[in-house]
Design an enzyme around this catalytic site. Sequence first.
Site, PDB file in Angstrom:
ATOM      1  N   ASP B  23     -37.078  20.777  -1.441  1.00  0.00           N
ATOM      2  CA  ASP B  23     -38.264  19.895  -1.154  1.00  0.00           C
ATOM      3  C   ASP B  23     -37.808  18.532  -0.598  1.00  0.00           C
ATOM      4  O   ASP B  23     -36.929  17.716  -1.119  1.00  0.00           O
ATOM      5  CB  ASP B  23     -39.257  19.700  -2.388  1.00  0.00           C
ATOM      6  CG  ASP B  23     -40.712  19.196  -2.071  1.00  0.00           C
ATOM      7  OD1 ASP B  23     -40.669  18.986  -1.084  1.00  0.00           O
ATOM      8  OD2 ASP B  23     -41.307  18.797  -3.101  1.00  0.00           O
ATOM      9  N   ASP B 116     -42.083  20.666   4.598  1.00  0.00           N
ATOM     10  CA  ASP B 116     -41.228  19.808   3.754  1.00  0.00           C
ATOM     11  C   ASP B 116     -40.530  20.711   2.568  1.00  0.00           C
ATOM     12  O   ASP B 116     -39.758  20.108   1.668  1.00  0.00           O
ATOM     13  CB  ASP B 116     -41.720  18.496   3.373  1.00  0.00           C
ATOM     14  CG  ASP B 116     -42.987  18.671   2.519  1.00  0.00           C
ATOM     15  OD1 ASP B 116     -43.696  19.653   2.380  1.00  0.00           O
ATOM     16  OD2 ASP B 116     -43.214  17.776   1.950  1.00  0.00           O
ATOM     17  N   GLU B 117     -41.003  21.953   2.283  1.00  0.00           N
ATOM     18  CA  GLU B 117     -40.183  22.752   1.409  1.00  0.00           C
ATOM     19  C   GLU B 117     -40.221  24.030   1.633  1.00  0.00           C
ATOM     20  O   GLU B 117     -40.752  24.733   2.475  1.00  0.00           O
ATOM     21  CB  GLU B 117     -41.338  22.475  -0.031  1.00  0.00           C
ATOM     22  CG  GLU B 117     -42.709  22.900   0.202  1.00  0.00           C
ATOM     23  CD  GLU B 117     -43.648  22.911  -1.068  1.00  0.00           C
ATOM     24  OE1 GLU B 117     -43.075  23.561  -2.084  1.00  0.00           O
ATOM     25  OE2 GLU B 117     -44.753  22.281  -1.056  1.00  0.00           O
TER      26      GLU B 117
END
Lengths: 367, 397
Positions: B23, B116-117
Site C-alpha cells: 500500500d 494505491d494498493e
Amino acid sequence: MKLVTSKQALVECLGIVNKAVSSRSSIQVLSGVLIDARPDGIVMSATDMEISIKAPLAGRVDQPGSLVVPARIASEIARSLPTGEVTLEQRAGETQVEIRAGESLFDLHSLPAVDFPQLPAPVGDGFTVGKAAFLETVDRVAPSASRDETRPVLTGVLIHFNKTDVRMVATDSYRLSVKQTPIESSVENTLQAIVPARTLLELSRIASGVADDTITIVPTENQMLFQVGGIYLISRLIDGQFPNYRQLIPETFDYEVAVDHDEVLEAVRRVGLLAQKNAPLRLRFADNTLAVSAESQDVGKAHEAMPIQYSGDALEIGFNPEFLEAGIAAVKEPTVYLRFISPLRPGLVKGASDDFLYLVMPIRLSD
Amino acid sequence: MERDDLQQSERPRAPYRVIAHLDFDAFFAAVEENLDPSLKGKPVIVGGGERGVVATANYVARRYGVHSAMPLRTARRLCPHGVYLTGHHRLYSEYSKRLMDMLDEYSPLVEQVSLDEAYLDLTGTEKLFGPPVRTLRLIQKRVMDELQLSISVGLATNKLVAKVASDLRKPHGFTVVRPGEEEAFLAPLPVERLPGVGPALLSQLHDRGVVTVGDLVLIPPHLLRLSFGEWGELLAHRARGEDPRLVTPREEVKSISREHTFEEDVGDAGVLESTLIALTEDVCRRLRHKQLEARTVTVKIRYSDFVTHTCSHTLPRPMDVDEVFFEEVLALFRQGRRRRYHLRLLGVGVSNLVPRAWQDDLFDQELPLLRELDLKLDTIRDKYGKDAIRRGAAETR
C-alpha cells in the site's frame, strides 16, 4: 427374427430414421432404432418423443420378429460393412443380434421391442399438398426460427393452409420471415398450426430424396403426420400463441434500394468474414453507391463498394452479417430490394413481389 | 467458473499461502511532493472533484485530524493553512502502473485493488527469489529508489491479515504475521481495524462491549449471525484471522455495482425507490462506458439491524438500457423487501456481462430509441458531471 437386406438400403434407412433418435435422453431405448420385420415388410422407427420417423427397409423377411438396436453403433457398423447382402438375425432366447455381411460378423446387444414406446398414429382425414411448393416455403422460412428453447413458440413455424396457398412465418425475434406460396392442396377450408422448425427441416431433407410429387398431411389436435414416399414423420405441435407478426412490420419505409442479388450476396459474404464477435456489417448508401464494410478488433477490416441507384440522404446501418446474408439468400430473384426507415428501425429484404418478406433488426453502429 | 478452477489448479500447492498486501503511503500527496519538493513538511491535502471530499492527506495534515473521505469543508476548518490541491490523476495512474509492473516480475498472482494498493501471492516463489520477507524488503526498497515513494507492506497467510498488517505501522511499515499467529496478531487490535467495520457497526459493537478484535472472538458466531446476519458470520471468521479469498489477478469485469448507505435509516418507499433509480442510472452508465451488456440484475437491501438480503433476476438476453433495468430493479425491490424495518443501505448490481452487441429485438422496437436517450445523457454527464442531469424519478444526493 431374421431378415436379409443390402448394405446400401440399411445405410439409407438408418440415415432417415437417425434424425429422430434422441441424443440426450436418459431413457436407453430412445437412443435405439426399432426394427420390425413382418411378413409384409420391414419398418425401422425412431423417436425422441417430439419427432418420430418410420421408414421402410427394402429386404426379405425370413423369420418375423422385432428388436431395438443402439442407433449410433448400428449406423457406424452399417456404413463400414462391405457392399452387398447383409443379414440380421436374432435367435430365439438370445438378446444379441447378429449382423453378417461377407466375412464380417457382429454380435450386437439389443433391447426388446416391447420396451420401445408405441409411436403416435394420427388418424383422421388427411390432405395432400404439392411437394415442391411446400419444401420451397420451408427452406426459405424455417431457418429464421429460434433455437432458443426459452421461448418455445419461436422455435416453431406458423403454417397456414388454405385451398390455394400455404403461408409460413418464423422469427427468432431478431429477424422475421414470411412467405406465401400458391400450392395445390386438398385441404378443407383452412388449417393453422405451429410446427417445430426442426420437424420441417427434417421433412425437407427426407422428402427431397424421394420421387413423390405430393406430401400427405394428417393433422390432429397436438400432432401432425407427414407422409411422403412411404416414410412417416410424426411431430408434436407447439402449443401457444404465435406472436402477432403483422404488427412488427412497419407500414411504410422511407428508403428503397434495388441491388443485384448475386452481387450483394457475395459482397456480404466476403466482407462478413471480417465482422466477427458481434461486430456489425456496415451498409452505407450514398451518391449512387452501396459500400459494405466491416471491422473486427485484432483481426482486420474489409470494404467493398458497388454502384446502385440511390440519391437520397446518406444512410448508414449495421446488421448481423449472418442475418443479412440469410435474408438476401432467401430471395430467389435477380434483384433484391432493401427497405429502411432509419438506422434504429428494422430493415426489410424482399424480391419484386410481396410473397416473401424478411424483416431484420439492425445493430446499432458506434459513432 | 472454469476460469477459477483453472487458476486454482495453477496455484502452487503449499501448506499455507504467502500473501502480501502493499500500500502506498499517502499516495496522491506523496506524488505531489515529488512533483514539487517545496511541499515537503507542509500539510498537503489532495481532493475535490465530484464529491468535494479529501482523497489523500499527507502525514503532516493528518496531525491536524484531516483524513481521507472527510468533506473538504471540514478539512479546511481543521487545517486552514494546508496546501489544497485537486491533483494530477493521470500521474497517479502512471505511478500505480509502474508499481504493478514491478510486482508482475515477482509473481503472476498480482491483484490490484485500487490505484494505491495491491495483493501479491508469493507462494512457491522461494526457489526463484529466496525468502518472501527478503523479496518484499527488496520491493519496498526498489519502490523508494525507482519511484521515490514509500510503501507499507504486510505479509501473512491470507488477504485479510496481510491488509491489517500493512496498515499497522504506516508509513513505511513492514509487518510479518507468521502462519498460525493470525488470531493472536489480531486479538489486541481495536475492532475497527478489521476491514468492513465502519462507524455505525463500531458503535453497535461498542454497545455490546466489544472493543478489541479479541473481544469479538469471545462472542459465539451464531450470536453474531443473529445480530448481523450473514455479515455477522463473516465477521466471526475475520476476527479469527480467517479469510479464504484468493489473490485473483484482474481480468474482465465480472459485475458492476453501486451501493448507497443512508445517513439516517429510511423507511419511505418513495425515497428508497428514487435512490434505486439513481443507483441504476449510475450502474447502467458504467456498463455502457465499459461497452458491456448485462443479463443479471441484483438488488441488495440492508435493514437497520444489518440483516441483508439480495435478490436477482436474469433477463432473457443481455441489455444495457436504463429503462429495462429500472423496471427490473423496482420489481426486485418490491418483492425483496419483506420486513418493516427501515433500511440503512441499498445496492444495485449487474452481472453476467458480455461485450455489447447492440443487436435489438423486433418485439421491442422502442428499445433502440431509449438507448439513444441514455447515450445522449451519458455524453452530458461525461462533460458536466454525473449529477448534471438526472431523471425526475432519481433521488439526487
